[in-house]
Design an enzyme around this catalytic site. Structure first.
Site, PDB file in Angstrom:
ATOM      1  CE  LYS A 215      -3.600   2.225   2.735  1.00 17.92           C
ATOM      2  NZ  LYS A 215      -4.568   2.040   3.805  1.00 17.92           N
ATOM      3  CE  LYS A 268      -6.051   1.793  -0.332  1.00 24.15           C
ATOM      4  NZ  LYS A 268      -6.437   1.849   1.032  1.00 24.15           N
TER       5      LYS A 268
HETATM    6  C1  PBG Z   1      -7.305   2.849   5.711  1.00 28.78           C
HETATM    7  C2  PBG Z   1      -7.741   2.850   4.299  1.00 28.78           C
HETATM    8  C3  PBG Z   1      -7.648   3.898   3.371  1.00 28.78           C
HETATM    9  C4  PBG Z   1      -8.221   3.415   2.176  1.00 28.78           C
HETATM   10  C5  PBG Z   1      -8.651   2.104   2.410  1.00 28.78           C
HETATM   11  N1  PBG Z   1      -8.339   1.768   3.727  1.00 28.78           N
HETATM   12  C6  PBG Z   1      -7.161   5.292   3.538  1.00 28.78           C
HETATM   13  C7  PBG Z   1      -5.752   5.578   3.863  1.00 28.78           C
HETATM   14  O1  PBG Z   1      -4.900   4.694   3.946  1.00 28.78           O
HETATM   15  O2  PBG Z   1      -5.477   6.752   4.080  1.00 28.78           O
HETATM   16  C8  PBG Z   1      -8.333   4.180   0.898  1.00 28.78           C
HETATM   17  C9  PBG Z   1      -9.286   3.613  -0.112  1.00 28.78           C
HETATM   18  C10 PBG Z   1      -9.640   4.546  -1.215  1.00 28.78           C
HETATM   19  O3  PBG Z   1      -9.049   5.634  -1.401  1.00 28.78           O
HETATM   20  O4  PBG Z   1     -10.577   4.207  -1.960  1.00 28.78           O
HETATM   21  N2  PBG Z   1      -8.321   2.387   6.572  1.00 28.78           N
END
Ligand code: PBG
Length: 345
Positions: A215, A268
């Site tokens: 991520k 991601k």
């Molecule tokens: C954290 C989380 C995020 C997203 C999914 N889980 C936000 C982040 O890491 O700041 C982002 C998903 C998206 O932008 O569609 N709980």
């Protein structure tokens, strides 16, 4: 040009890729990548309240729902052939630890029960992180105050091992409420091992972990932070999420999660990281791979489509096909319902 010269040129062109593009039927026969509704996982935002269906301004067509409104929505998702949803919760109130995250009657726990009551076969995946529940908006407990646990680490640093205990409790609480899979998204070192141990100790050794293994610290999460109200109150997530410039490090992250017992991996965001999806698929062919087509990617397409600048159906199908062609088995996407509808036509 002499006629024998023309014949020569024609012979050179005896290989003609266009032959297989002549009719829609032949094009379909030789198509290498097929999208289907069962490739998709649809994200749902759940909030407290009754009769709530609130559209997120930066994500047209995506809503925050109250648990009592979920049944018809989940029934329509199931009718479209989409097998799974991933849940994000907006708690009643926030605190330093995020207590509602693992409360038996927390917003997510209520939502899981409502979905399972309405459509028992719907696969319910839960996001396991602290950021939506903490008053500071960070993904873990913070190193803060004069008596802070790690005086040598900066004020406000997101603590790793202290956070792992909370993540394990959250995962167990989701499993107890009926979640089929848990998906840790906080990029803490050791999160998969900690959650695995917590689930096993609580009797949930058959609950799989879909790890947000890779991520990135991405600007494309902007609209999500409005949708889930999980923006950090100060600072950013760069001490735990990955640097967008790094690819080799992504394989290291994935290898660690595999060793810790992850059942599925995720990359991601999706679109700026198709090379990472491909490399992860090649390096770990034995694990199912998901890609998260995130909120900012969705918002860009929607904005252009609403302005009439792109043909929404064409670009959505093209980018979802691209994510699958890059090597993703599963795509978490806000486009899932519309894409499934287009596929059913
Ligand atoms: C954290 C989380 C995020 C997203 C999914 N889980 C936000 C982040 O890491 O700041 C982002 C998903 C998206 O932008 O569609 N709980």
């Amino acid at each position: 040009m002499l006629s024998n010269q023309k014949t020569q040129i024609r012979n050179m062109h005896s290989i003609r890729p266009r032959r297989l593009r002549l009719s829609p039927q032949v094009r379909a026969m030789v198509r290498e990548t097929q999208l289907a509704p069962d490739d998709f996982i649809y994200p749902l935002f759940v909030a407290h309240g009754h009769g709530l269906k609130h559209e997120i301004a930066s994500m047209p067509g995506v809503f925050q729902w109250s648990a009592d409104n979920l049944a018809p929505e989940v029934e329509s998702i199931a009718r479209l052939g989409i097998p799974a949803v991933i849940l994000f919760g907006l708690p009643e109130s926030k605190d330093a630890i995020g207590l509602e995250n693992f409360a038996p009657d927390g917003v997510i726990q209520q939502a899981i029960r409502a979905i399972k009551a309405a459509v028992p076969e719907m696969v319910v995946i839960t996001d396991v992180c602290l950021c939506e529940y903490t008053d500071h908006g960070h993904c873990g407990l913070l190193n803060t105050g004069s008596d802070r646990p790690h005086p040598h680490l900066p004020e406000g640093y997101v603590l790793n091992d202290e956070t792992l205990d909370v993540l394990a409790q959250v995962a167990v609480s989701h499993a107890e409420a009926g979640a089929d899979l848990v998906a840790p998204s906080g990029m803490m070192d050791g999160m998969v091992a900690a959650i695995r141990a917590g689930l096993d100790a609580a009797g949930f050794e058959m609950t799989p972990i879909l790890s947000y293994a890779i991520k990135y610290a991405s600007g494309f999460y902007g609209p999500f932070r409005e949708a889930a109200q999980g923006a950090p109150k100060f600072g950013d997530r760069k001490t735990h999420q990955m640097d967008p410039a790094n690819a080799r490090e992504a394989l290291r992250e994935a290898a660690l999660d595999v060793a810790e017992g992850a059942d599925m991996l995720m990359v991601k965001p999706a679109l700026p990281y198709l090379d990472i999806i491909r490399q992860t698929r090649d390096q770990f062919p034995e694990l199912p791979l998901a890609a998260y087509n995130v909120s900012g990617e969705y918002a860009m397409v929607k904005a252009a489509a609403l302005n009439g600048w792109v043909d929404e159906e064409r670009v959505v199908m093209e980018l979802l096909t691209g994510i699958k062609r890059a090597g993703a088995d599963l795509i978490i996407t806000y486009h899932a319902k519309e894409a499934a509808r287009w596929l059913q036509q």
